[in-house]
Write a protein that holds these residues in place. Structure first.
Motif, PDB file in Angstrom:
ATOM      1  N   PHE A  14       0.806  -1.206   0.000  1.00 23.91           N
ATOM      2  CA  PHE A  14       0.000   0.000   0.000  1.00 23.91           C
ATOM      3  C   PHE A  14       0.847   1.266   0.000  1.00 23.91           C
ATOM      4  O   PHE A  14       1.942   1.306   0.556  1.00 23.91           O
ATOM      5  N   SER A  17      -2.441   7.489  -1.804  1.00 29.29           N
ATOM      6  CA  SER A  17      -2.839   8.080  -3.074  1.00 29.29           C
ATOM      7  C   SER A  17      -3.587   9.375  -2.795  1.00 29.29           C
ATOM      8  O   SER A  17      -4.656   9.361  -2.176  1.00 29.29           O
ATOM      9  N   HIS A  20      -7.089   9.431  -4.690  1.00 27.19           N
ATOM     10  CA  HIS A  20      -8.184   8.680  -4.088  1.00 27.19           C
ATOM     11  C   HIS A  20      -8.383   9.020  -2.623  1.00 27.19           C
ATOM     12  O   HIS A  20      -9.381   8.605  -2.023  1.00 27.19           O
ATOM     13  N   ARG A  24      -3.655   2.808  -1.334  1.00 30.64           N
ATOM     14  CA  ARG A  24      -3.979   1.992  -2.491  1.00 30.64           C
ATOM     15  C   ARG A  24      -2.827   1.023  -2.743  1.00 30.64           C
ATOM     16  O   ARG A  24      -1.669   1.366  -2.582  1.00 30.64           O
ATOM     17  N   ALA A  29      -4.264  -2.404  -7.152  1.00 30.31           N
ATOM     18  CA  ALA A  29      -5.022  -1.158  -7.107  1.00 30.31           C
ATOM     19  C   ALA A  29      -6.197  -1.208  -6.125  1.00 30.31           C
ATOM     20  O   ALA A  29      -7.098  -0.376  -6.186  1.00 30.31           O
ATOM     21  N   LYS A  30      -6.202  -2.156  -5.211  1.00 35.25           N
ATOM     22  CA  LYS A  30      -7.269  -2.243  -4.226  1.00 35.25           C
ATOM     23  C   LYS A  30      -7.056  -1.178  -3.161  1.00 35.25           C
ATOM     24  O   LYS A  30      -5.932  -0.902  -2.740  1.00 35.25           O
ATOM     25  N   LEU A  31      -8.157  -0.550  -2.739  1.00 36.36           N
ATOM     26  CA  LEU A  31      -8.084   0.431  -1.669  1.00 36.36           C
ATOM     27  C   LEU A  31      -8.063  -0.295  -0.335  1.00 36.36           C
ATOM     28  O   LEU A  31      -8.760  -1.291  -0.147  1.00 36.36           O
TER      29      LEU A  31
END
Length: 131
Positions: A14, A17, A20, A24, A29-31
Motif C-alpha cells: 500500500f 494516493s 483517491h 492503495r 489497485a485495491k483500496l
C-alpha cells in the motif's frame, strides 16, 4: 477468471494516493479498508536558517625590505636530506621541517623521492644513523 482473484491473491503493497484520498495497493489497485478515516498531518515546513555573519577578511601583511631580503630559496628535498645525512647540524625546528616535508612529499600526487632515488636516499640515511 483470474481478475477477481487478483485482489485476494495479491501480497498488497500500500501507498498513499492523493487522488483517491486513501491507501492503495501498487500491485492490484485495491483500496485499503479502514474502520476510520486516516488523517494525515500537514507536510513539514522548515524555516530558512539564519543568515551567517560575513567573515572578516584580514589584509595580507606586506613583506618589509628586511624580511624580504632575508628569505633565501631552500634547496630541494633530496639535497636537504643528503646534507642532513652528510653531517649538517640542524636544530629541532629544522629536523621537524625536513620530516614534515618528507611526509608531505610521500603523500603528494607528484612526489620527488620515489623509486631508485628513494632507495638511495633511505640507504644513505640508514648508513648515517648506523654510524
Amino acid at each position: 477468471m483470474l481478475a477477481p482473484l487478483n485482489a485476494i491473491l495479491c501480497r498488497h503493497d500500500f501507498y498513499w494516493s492523493e487522488r483517491h484520498g486513501a491507501e492503495r495497493c501498487r500491485r492490484c489497485a485495491k483500496l485499503r479498508e479502514t474502520p476510520q478515516k486516516i488523517l494525515h498531518a500537514e507536510p513539514l515546513r522548515f524555516d530558512l536558517p539564519e543568515p551567517r555573519p560575513a567573515a572578516e577578511v584580514m589584509a595580507f601583511p606586506e613583506a618589509s625590505g628586511a624580511n624580504a631580503a632575508s628569505i633565501e630559496p631552500t634547496p630541494d628535498l633530496k639535497t636537504r636530506i643528503e646534507q642532513f645525512a652528510g653531517g649538517q647540524d640542524l636544530d629541532r625546528a629544522g629536523v621537524l621541517r625536513l620530516l614534515l616535508d618528507l611526509i608531505e612529499d610521500g603523500q603528494s600526487s607528484d612526489p620527488q623521492i620515489v623509486g631508485i632515488t628513494a632507495a638511495e636516499v633511505y640507504a644513505r640515511l640508514h648508513a648515517a644513523a648506523q654510524g
